[in-house]
Structure formats: C-alpha cells, structure tokens
Design a protein around this motif. Sequence first.
Motif, PDB file in Angstrom:
ATOM      1  N   PRO A 107       0.798  -1.231   0.000  1.00 14.69           N
ATOM      2  CA  PRO A 107       0.000   0.000   0.000  1.00 14.69           C
ATOM      3  C   PRO A 107       0.832   1.284   0.000  1.00 14.69           C
ATOM      4  N   LEU A 108       2.135   1.209   0.204  1.00 17.41           N
ATOM      5  CA  LEU A 108       2.952   2.413   0.316  1.00 17.41           C
ATOM      6  C   LEU A 108       3.190   3.053  -1.041  1.00 17.41           C
ATOM      7  N   GLY A 109       3.283   4.371  -1.038  1.00 18.33           N
ATOM      8  CA  GLY A 109       3.684   5.112  -2.226  1.00 18.33           C
ATOM      9  C   GLY A 109       5.071   5.684  -2.037  1.00 18.33           C
ATOM     10  N   TRP A 110       5.567   6.377  -3.076  1.00 15.98           N
ATOM     11  CA  TRP A 110       6.918   6.920  -2.980  1.00 15.98           C
ATOM     12  C   TRP A 110       7.010   8.021  -1.927  1.00 15.98           C
ATOM     13  N   THR A 111       5.945   8.741  -1.725  1.00 19.62           N
ATOM     14  CA  THR A 111       5.953   9.828  -0.746  1.00 19.62           C
ATOM     15  C   THR A 111       4.829   9.710   0.279  1.00 19.62           C
ATOM     16  N   GLY A 112       4.057   8.669   0.217  1.00 19.72           N
ATOM     17  CA  GLY A 112       2.917   8.537   1.118  1.00 19.72           C
ATOM     18  C   GLY A 112       2.866   7.167   1.753  1.00 19.72           C
ATOM     19  N   PRO A 113       2.028   7.022   2.755  1.00 18.13           N
ATOM     20  CA  PRO A 113       0.969   7.934   3.193  1.00 18.13           C
ATOM     21  C   PRO A 113       1.429   9.153   3.990  1.00 18.13           C
ATOM     22  N   SER A 114       2.718   9.225   4.349  1.00 15.13           N
ATOM     23  CA  SER A 114       3.220  10.393   5.055  1.00 15.13           C
ATOM     24  C   SER A 114       4.714  10.504   4.789  1.00 15.13           C
ATOM     25  N   PRO A 115       5.307  11.676   5.078  1.00 14.72           N
ATOM     26  CA  PRO A 115       6.763  11.804   4.917  1.00 14.72           C
ATOM     27  C   PRO A 115       7.555  10.853   5.806  1.00 14.72           C
ATOM     28  N   PHE A 116       6.897  10.311   6.839  1.00 17.06           N
ATOM     29  CA  PHE A 116       7.576   9.417   7.777  1.00 17.06           C
ATOM     30  C   PHE A 116       7.317   7.941   7.479  1.00 17.06           C
ATOM     31  N   ASP A 117       6.542   7.657   6.445  1.00 15.11           N
ATOM     32  CA  ASP A 117       6.178   6.272   6.136  1.00 15.11           C
ATOM     33  C   ASP A 117       5.888   6.142   4.650  1.00 15.11           C
ATOM     34  N   ASN A 118       6.893   5.683   3.874  1.00 13.29           N
ATOM     35  CA  ASN A 118       6.727   5.534   2.429  1.00 13.29           C
ATOM     36  C   ASN A 118       7.776   4.571   1.892  1.00 13.29           C
ATOM     37  N   LEU A 119       7.769   4.373   0.589  1.00 14.05           N
ATOM     38  CA  LEU A 119       8.699   3.423  -0.028  1.00 14.05           C
ATOM     39  C   LEU A 119      10.153   3.831   0.135  1.00 14.05           C
ATOM     40  N   LEU A 120      10.425   5.119   0.225  1.00 12.09           N
ATOM     41  CA  LEU A 120      11.807   5.566   0.405  1.00 12.09           C
ATOM     42  C   LEU A 120      12.369   5.067   1.734  1.00 12.09           C
ATOM     43  N   TRP A 121      11.548   5.132   2.776  1.00 16.14           N
ATOM     44  CA  TRP A 121      11.978   4.580   4.063  1.00 16.14           C
ATOM     45  C   TRP A 121      12.161   3.061   3.975  1.00 16.14           C
ATOM     46  N   ALA A 122      11.290   2.377   3.245  1.00 20.41           N
ATOM     47  CA  ALA A 122      11.399   0.921   3.089  1.00 20.41           C
ATOM     48  C   ALA A 122      12.689   0.550   2.359  1.00 20.41           C
ATOM     49  N   GLU A 283       0.110   2.425  16.762  1.00 21.33           N
ATOM     50  CA  GLU A 283      -0.692   2.559  15.541  1.00 21.33           C
ATOM     51  C   GLU A 283       0.026   3.414  14.494  1.00 21.33           C
ATOM     52  N   ALA A 284       0.833   4.372  14.956  1.00 19.94           N
ATOM     53  CA  ALA A 284       1.527   5.281  14.046  1.00 19.94           C
ATOM     54  C   ALA A 284       2.896   4.755  13.626  1.00 19.94           C
ATOM     55  N   PHE A 285       3.295   3.565  14.087  1.00 24.09           N
ATOM     56  CA  PHE A 285       4.605   3.007  13.732  1.00 24.09           C
ATOM     57  C   PHE A 285       4.662   2.824  12.213  1.00 24.09           C
ATOM     58  N   PRO A 286       5.718   3.308  11.551  1.00 24.86           N
ATOM     59  CA  PRO A 286       5.788   3.248  10.080  1.00 24.86           C
ATOM     60  C   PRO A 286       5.701   1.822   9.546  1.00 24.86           C
ATOM     61  N   LYS A 287       4.771   1.581   8.651  1.00 31.72           N
ATOM     62  CA  LYS A 287       4.625   0.263   8.041  1.00 31.72           C
ATOM     63  C   LYS A 287       5.845  -0.084   7.189  1.00 31.72           C
ATOM     64  N   ALA A 288       6.535   0.922   6.668  1.00 32.10           N
ATOM     65  CA  ALA A 288       7.723   0.668   5.848  1.00 32.10           C
ATOM     66  C   ALA A 288       8.795  -0.051   6.654  1.00 32.10           C
ATOM     67  N   LEU A 289       9.009   0.385   7.890  1.00 34.57           N
ATOM     68  CA  LEU A 289      10.040  -0.224   8.732  1.00 34.57           C
ATOM     69  C   LEU A 289       9.561  -1.559   9.287  1.00 34.57           C
ATOM     70  N   LEU A 290       8.312  -1.600   9.746  1.00 32.94           N
ATOM     71  CA  LEU A 290       7.779  -2.851  10.281  1.00 32.94           C
ATOM     72  C   LEU A 290       7.730  -3.926   9.206  1.00 32.94           C
ATOM     73  N   GLY A 291       7.353  -3.545   7.984  1.00 34.80           N
ATOM     74  CA  GLY A 291       7.276  -4.504   6.890  1.00 34.80           C
ATOM     75  C   GLY A 291       8.612  -5.143   6.583  1.00 34.80           C
ATOM     76  N   LEU A 292       9.689  -4.348   6.588  1.00 35.77           N
ATOM     77  CA  LEU A 292      11.011  -4.904   6.317  1.00 35.77           C
ATOM     78  C   LEU A 292      11.458  -5.851   7.419  1.00 35.77           C
ATOM     79  N   MET A 293      11.135  -5.528   8.659  1.00 43.37           N
ATOM     80  CA  MET A 293      11.514  -6.409   9.766  1.00 43.37           C
ATOM     81  C   MET A 293      10.765  -7.736   9.687  1.00 43.37           C
ATOM     82  N   VAL A 294       9.473  -7.688   9.367  1.00 50.98           N
ATOM     83  CA  VAL A 294       8.692  -8.916   9.229  1.00 50.98           C
ATOM     84  C   VAL A 294       9.169  -9.720   8.027  1.00 50.98           C
ATOM     85  N   LEU A 295       9.485  -9.039   6.942  1.00 52.26           N
ATOM     86  CA  LEU A 295       9.998  -9.705   5.746  1.00 52.26           C
ATOM     87  C   LEU A 295      11.283 -10.469   6.045  1.00 52.26           C
TER      88      LEU A 295
END
Length: 391
Positions: A107-122, A283-295
């Motif tokens: 669900p992540l975009g290059w700049t969204g859903p927020s500056p703190f949670d996006n594909l760049l962080w992933a 709830e606000a923990f970035p999905k980009a970082l959590l996703g990489l850890m789970v992966l």
Amino acid sequence: MTLSHSISLPSSLLFMGVSNVLTGVMFGIPLPVQPMKAIASIAIARNFSMEETAAAGLGVSAVVGVMSITGLLSWAARVVPIPVVKGIQVGAGLSLVLSAGEKMLKPLGWTGPSPFDNLLWAIGAALALLLCTRAPRVPYALLVFTLGLVLAGARLQDTLTVRLFPSIPLVLPSRATFIHAFLTASLGQLPLTILNSIIAVTHLSADLLPEVPTPSVTAIGSSVALMNLVGCWFGAMPACHGSGGLAAQHRFGARSGSSVVLLGLFKIVLALTAGDRLVRLLEAFPKALLGLMVLAAGIELAKVGESLNVGARDLREEETGDVVTKLRVLDESERRDRWAVMMVTVAGLLAFRNDAVGFAAGMLWHWGLSANGSSSGRMPDGERQPLLHSR
C-alpha cells in the motif's frame, strides 16, 4: 484488539513481560512470547469481547496442559515426520513474507501515506539490512524499532502520559462463553500452537542453537499452558511461543535468554507507565520499517527448509561413548520424497492460510508414499525402514 476491547493492553504487556522474563531464565534461549494468531484473527473478525478472548485462550491452554502432563506432546513429536515439521516452518515463514508485502509494503507510495512512512523509508531499511548481513553484531532490529518509535512520535506530535499502577481487569467468562469460544476460536488455534509453537520450536532451537540444551516439548507445552492459565483471567492476550519469533530473535542477534529477559522487563515498564496511551504510538509506527523487519524474519524462518536432506534431525545418528554425530546419506529417491512431503505441507498451509490443513496434507502425502512402497523406505541392503522418522 485493544481498540475493540477484546483484550487489556496493560494486562497483556504485564503478563507477557513476566512470561518473557521467566522463559528466558528457565530455557536460556531467545524463546518468544507472542500472541496466538488464530485467536487474534477470529477475535478481530467477530469482535470478541474480553470474556470470549480469555475463554478461547484458556481452552487452548487446558488442552495443551493435558497433552503435556500425559506425554501426548512427546508422542506427537516422535511420530510427526521431519519434512512435515519443516513444511510448517517454511510455510509460516512464507506467510510472514506475504503478509509483510500485501499488508504493509504494497500500500505504500513513494511519498505517502506520510513523509515518515513511504517506499523511500522501506528502501533505506532494506539497504541497511543488506549491509548488516555482513555485520551480525549490529543490533539492526533494535535500531530500526527505535527509529520507528521516533517517527511515530513525530507523526503524532504527542507525548505519552506516565501513569503508575494501571487498572487490571478481572475476567470471568461464563460456561456458555467457554463453549462458544472453544468451538469458534480454540479449535482453530490448537493445531497452530501444537505444531508451530511447541514441536517446531524444539526442532528450530536444536538447529539454530546446537550448543544450548534443547527444551523438551513437554517443557514448552507446560510453559504455554501456565502463562495463559494465569494471564487470561486478567484480560491478557492469549500467548504462546513460536518458531517464527525464535527465528526473528536469532536473525537479529539474540543467542541466549538474556535478550527476552530484557524485552520482558521493557514490557513490564511500559505496562506500568504508558498503559493504553501506547496504543496510539504503535498505531503510528511506520509500516515501511515494520514490513522490512517482518519480511526479514519470514525469510530467516523459511531458510530452515534447506537442511531437510542435509543435516536434519532425523538424519543424525549418535554413537555411545564419545558422542559423535553422523549424518545418514540419502539417495535421490529419498530426497525427492522428503522434498515432496515438505512442499505439499507448505502448499496446503499457504493455499488455505491454515497450519492444520498444511499438516493434514503433508501427513496424507507421507502416508501415501509409505503405502505405495516408495523406494525412500528401503535401506541400502534391501531391508525396510520407516519412510521418515523423528528422533
């Protein structure tokens, strides 16, 4: 589940933290204490009350406790073929990978859903993980988790309120609630707990930490039963151990029980100070970082399948006197049969998202090969032996 009042977060943190400390001290390995996923999914889907969630956890723990006391868990560990156990582990790992991709990263975009949670962080987290594979002592998970909390706090622009002695509820399910919860949630959780949280854990512990005494299935089962037979009465999340959590702890550097002892102490402090306010931060923990850890944890767990035909526990032969481990060499037919059993188990698990279906499929395939007189059941001298066996 906290938001829907299915559990009490302070109780869950407190009792799971105490369980972390006790299991770390008793077993000496980074044994996780994690939520029962089948109960969690059903509780969310059906909007369980706190009483129903507690009853489901108590039902699972009662059955596991009886199996531990009577020795049925040890019997199950002996008769379940290693390829089926490996299949459960590989399937659980791939399930984590799929979950991370579908629910967190896709669900992540290059700049969204927020500056703190996006594909760049992933991408940044993935590159850091790649660099840390050559430096296993770098606490990647701790650093990424800390970074995630900082970013979550920045998104919320809020602080946690310190409050000692949070309210701990007393939960007393009725008889009807016990019956309803057992039939709707406990039955679905039992195969997952027995296979992945007890049997698979003992095998994975022996594979990942051969220098540490391997906990018995009876000890692991008793641990699961006791921590729920206490905590569930106070609204705590039904919890178990798990091969996925053990693989994740090992992947990110944990080698002894001290790691989960520290984790448990951290949970206890959070329970006593942060309480329910912690929910907003998580709830606000970035999905980009959590996703990489789970992966990463999923890949680590799936990798245990590579030892199926080279170094698996049922291929080890011990001699008396000085203990010398010898590995039985398999012929090509045996390798194919074992691989097929493992992959059928994985396929059943992934296709139906159910460990019980994967287990049933693997066992049926194993029995079918045995009934057909597969060549993998023959010794080199022509004598018969079990197709697969577990020591």
